[in-house]
Design a protein around this motif. Structure first.
Motif, short mmCIF file in Angstrom:
data_model
loop_
_atom_site.label_atom_id
_atom_site.label_comp_id
_atom_site.label_asym_id
_atom_site.label_seq_id
_atom_site.Cartn_x
_atom_site.Cartn_y
_atom_site.Cartn_z
N PHE A 59 0.85 -1.19 0.00
CA PHE A 59 0.00 0.00 0.00
C PHE A 59 0.89 1.24 0.00
O PHE A 59 1.98 1.23 0.56
N SER A 60 0.40 2.30 -0.65
CA SER A 60 1.15 3.55 -0.71
C SER A 60 0.24 4.74 -0.47
O SER A 60 -0.95 4.71 -0.78
N PHE A 61 0.84 5.79 0.06
CA PHE A 61 0.16 7.06 0.27
C PHE A 61 1.11 8.16 -0.18
O PHE A 61 2.30 8.14 0.14
N SER A 62 0.60 9.10 -0.95
CA SER A 62 1.45 10.21 -1.39
C SER A 62 0.72 11.54 -1.31
O SER A 62 -0.51 11.60 -1.39
N TYR A 63 1.50 12.59 -1.19
CA TYR A 63 0.98 13.96 -1.17
C TYR A 63 1.78 14.77 -2.17
O TYR A 63 3.01 14.86 -2.08
N MET A 64 1.09 15.37 -3.16
CA MET A 64 1.74 16.10 -4.24
C MET A 64 1.29 17.56 -4.24
O MET A 64 0.10 17.85 -4.08
N VAL A 65 2.25 18.47 -4.44
CA VAL A 65 1.96 19.91 -4.47
C VAL A 65 2.47 20.49 -5.78
O VAL A 65 3.60 20.22 -6.19
N GLN A 66 1.64 21.31 -6.41
CA GLN A 66 2.02 21.92 -7.69
C GLN A 66 3.15 22.92 -7.49
O GLN A 66 3.17 23.69 -6.51
N ILE A 77 5.80 13.64 -1.79
CA ILE A 77 6.42 12.61 -0.97
C ILE A 77 5.50 11.40 -0.93
O ILE A 77 4.27 11.55 -0.95
N GLN A 78 6.08 10.21 -0.92
CA GLN A 78 5.28 8.98 -0.91
C GLN A 78 5.80 8.02 0.15
O GLN A 78 7.00 7.76 0.24
N LEU A 79 4.88 7.49 0.93
CA LEU A 79 5.18 6.47 1.92
C LEU A 79 4.58 5.15 1.45
O LEU A 79 3.40 5.11 1.11
N SER A 80 5.39 4.09 1.39
CA SER A 80 4.90 2.81 0.90
C SER A 80 5.22 1.70 1.89
O SER A 80 6.23 1.75 2.61
N LEU A 110 10.25 5.54 1.73
CA LEU A 110 9.91 6.96 1.74
C LEU A 110 10.60 7.61 0.56
O LEU A 110 11.83 7.73 0.54
N GLN A 111 9.81 8.02 -0.45
CA GLN A 111 10.38 8.60 -1.66
C GLN A 111 9.96 10.06 -1.82
O GLN A 111 8.80 10.42 -1.58
N PHE A 112 10.91 10.87 -2.27
CA PHE A 112 10.62 12.24 -2.68
C PHE A 112 10.35 12.19 -4.19
O PHE A 112 11.18 11.69 -4.95
N LEU A 113 9.18 12.70 -4.61
CA LEU A 113 8.70 12.52 -5.97
C LEU A 113 8.74 13.81 -6.78
O LEU A 113 8.55 14.91 -6.25
N TYR A 114 8.96 13.65 -8.08
CA TYR A 114 8.75 14.71 -9.05
C TYR A 114 7.81 14.16 -10.11
O TYR A 114 8.10 13.13 -10.73
N ARG A 115 6.68 14.82 -10.33
CA ARG A 115 5.68 14.37 -11.30
C ARG A 115 5.43 15.47 -12.33
O ARG A 115 5.25 16.63 -11.98
N TYR A 116 5.38 15.06 -13.59
CA TYR A 116 5.10 16.00 -14.68
C TYR A 116 3.91 15.50 -15.48
O TYR A 116 3.94 14.40 -16.05
N TYR A 117 2.84 16.30 -15.53
CA TYR A 117 1.68 15.99 -16.35
C TYR A 117 1.93 16.51 -17.76
O TYR A 117 2.21 17.69 -17.95
N THR A 118 1.86 15.62 -18.73
CA THR A 118 2.12 16.02 -20.11
C THR A 118 1.01 16.96 -20.61
O THR A 118 -0.12 16.91 -20.12
N PRO A 119 1.31 17.82 -21.59
CA PRO A 119 0.27 18.69 -22.16
C PRO A 119 -0.69 17.93 -23.07
O PRO A 119 -1.63 18.50 -23.59
N PHE A 120 -0.44 16.64 -23.25
CA PHE A 120 -1.29 15.82 -24.12
C PHE A 120 -2.25 15.02 -23.24
O PHE A 120 -1.82 14.23 -22.40
N PHE A 121 -3.53 15.25 -23.41
CA PHE A 121 -4.53 14.55 -22.62
C PHE A 121 -5.74 14.26 -23.49
O PHE A 121 -5.93 14.85 -24.55
#
Length: 232
Positions: A59-66, A77-80, A110-121
Motif C-alpha cells: 500500500f502507498s500514500f502520497s501527497y503532491m503539491v504543484q 512525498i510517498q510512503l509505501s 519513503l520517496q521524494f517525488l517529481y511528477r510531470y503531467y504532459t500537455p497531451f490529454f
C-alpha cells in the motif's frame, strides 16, 4: 550507489527543463495539490526474484503539491509499505503459559517525488511521468501473544536493514467526480543491496523465526499501482 544518483540526475534534469519550457493552460486559478492512496501489486525482478518468486501486495500514500500555478509539474512525498510473508505457531512450554509467535517480513519506503503531467490529454484522462528517490528499510518482526488473562502481547524486531529506493513511473489520472480521480501507475522500482529474511514454505521448528532464511540482494521490482486521488 554512485550509479543510482547519476541515473536520477540524468532523468531529473531533462524533465525539469521540459516542464519549464512547455506551454501551460492559463485557466488554472490556484495551486493544486493531490492526496493519493494506492493498492500496490508488486512483482520481483532479477536478483530479488531469486529470493521472492511471487507477487506480493503493498500500500502507498502520497501527497503532491504543484510547483507553480501555471505549470503541470508537482513535487511530493510517498510512503509505501509491503509485506513479504509470515509464519505463525503456538508454542507450548512446560511450567509457563503457552504463547503464539507471528513473524513477518516487511518493508517501508519513503520517496521524494517529481511528477510531470504532459500537455497531451484525452477528455478526462491526464497522463504523467514520475520519478522518485529516497530511503527504504526491510525489517522482520515477531509479535508474541500470551494466553494469559489479559491476552497481553509484545513486539520484537528480529532484523532490519536500511537502503536506497528509486523509481521511474508512468501513469494517468482519470476524473471520476469533481475533485476525485481514479489513478493508475506503472513503476519500475529499484534499490540498493540489502539484507533481509524470507520465510520458508513451512515451519521447520516450533519457533517461527527459525524458519526464515537470511539473504542479500538488490530489490528491483515492477509495481502496478491502482488507487484514488483527491484534489485539495
Amino acid at each position: 550507489m554512485r550509479d543510482i544518483y547519476i541515473i536520477a540526475l540524468v532523468i531529473m534534469v531533462p524533465l525539469v527543463m521540459w516542464s519549464q519550457d512547455s506551454d501551460m493552460e492559463q485557466d488554472i486559478a490556484e495551486d493544486i495539490s493531490f492526496v493519493d492512496f494506492y493498492l500496490d501489486i508488486n512483482r520481483p525482478l532479477q536478483e530479488f526474484k531469486k529470493s521472492i518468486d511471487e507477487t506480493y501486495i503493498g500500500f502507498s500514500f502520497s501527497y503532491m503539491v504543484q510547483r507553480r500555478v501555471e505549470q503541470y509539474s508537482f513535487f511530493g512525498i510517498q510512503l509505501s509499505y509491503a509485506h513479504y510473508g509470515a509464519l505463525s505457531n503456538t508454542v507450548s512450554t512446560q511450567g509457563f503459559e503457552d504463547f503464539n509467535d507471528n513473524t513477518g517480513s516487511n518493508s517501508l519506503g519513503l520517496q521524494f517525488l517529481y511528477r510531470y503531467y504532459t500537455p497531451f490529454f484525452y477528455k478526462t484522462i491526464e497522463p504523467f511521468i514520475e520519478i522518485g528517490l529516497g530511503p527504504q528499510v526491510f525489517y522482520t518482526q515477531t509479535t508474541t501473544t500470551f494466553f494469559d488473562e489479559n491476552n497481553s502481547s509484545e513486539v520484537n524486531f528480529e532484523e532490519a536493514d536500511l537502503g536506497l529506493l528509486y523509481s521511474v513511473s508512468m501513469g494517468s489520472n482519470i476524473k471520476i467526480y469533481e475533485m476525485v480521480f481514479g489513478i493508475i501507475k506503472f513503476s519500475y522500482q529499484g534499490g540498493s543491496a540489502m539484507s533481509y529474511l524470507v520465510p520458508q514454505d513451512m515451519l521447520s521448528s516450533e519457533i517461527p523465526i527459525d524458519s526464515f532464511d537470511a539473504t542479500q540482494s538488490s530489490t528491483q521490482h515492477f509495481s502496478f499501482q491502482l488507487g484514488i486521488a483527491i484534489s485539495i
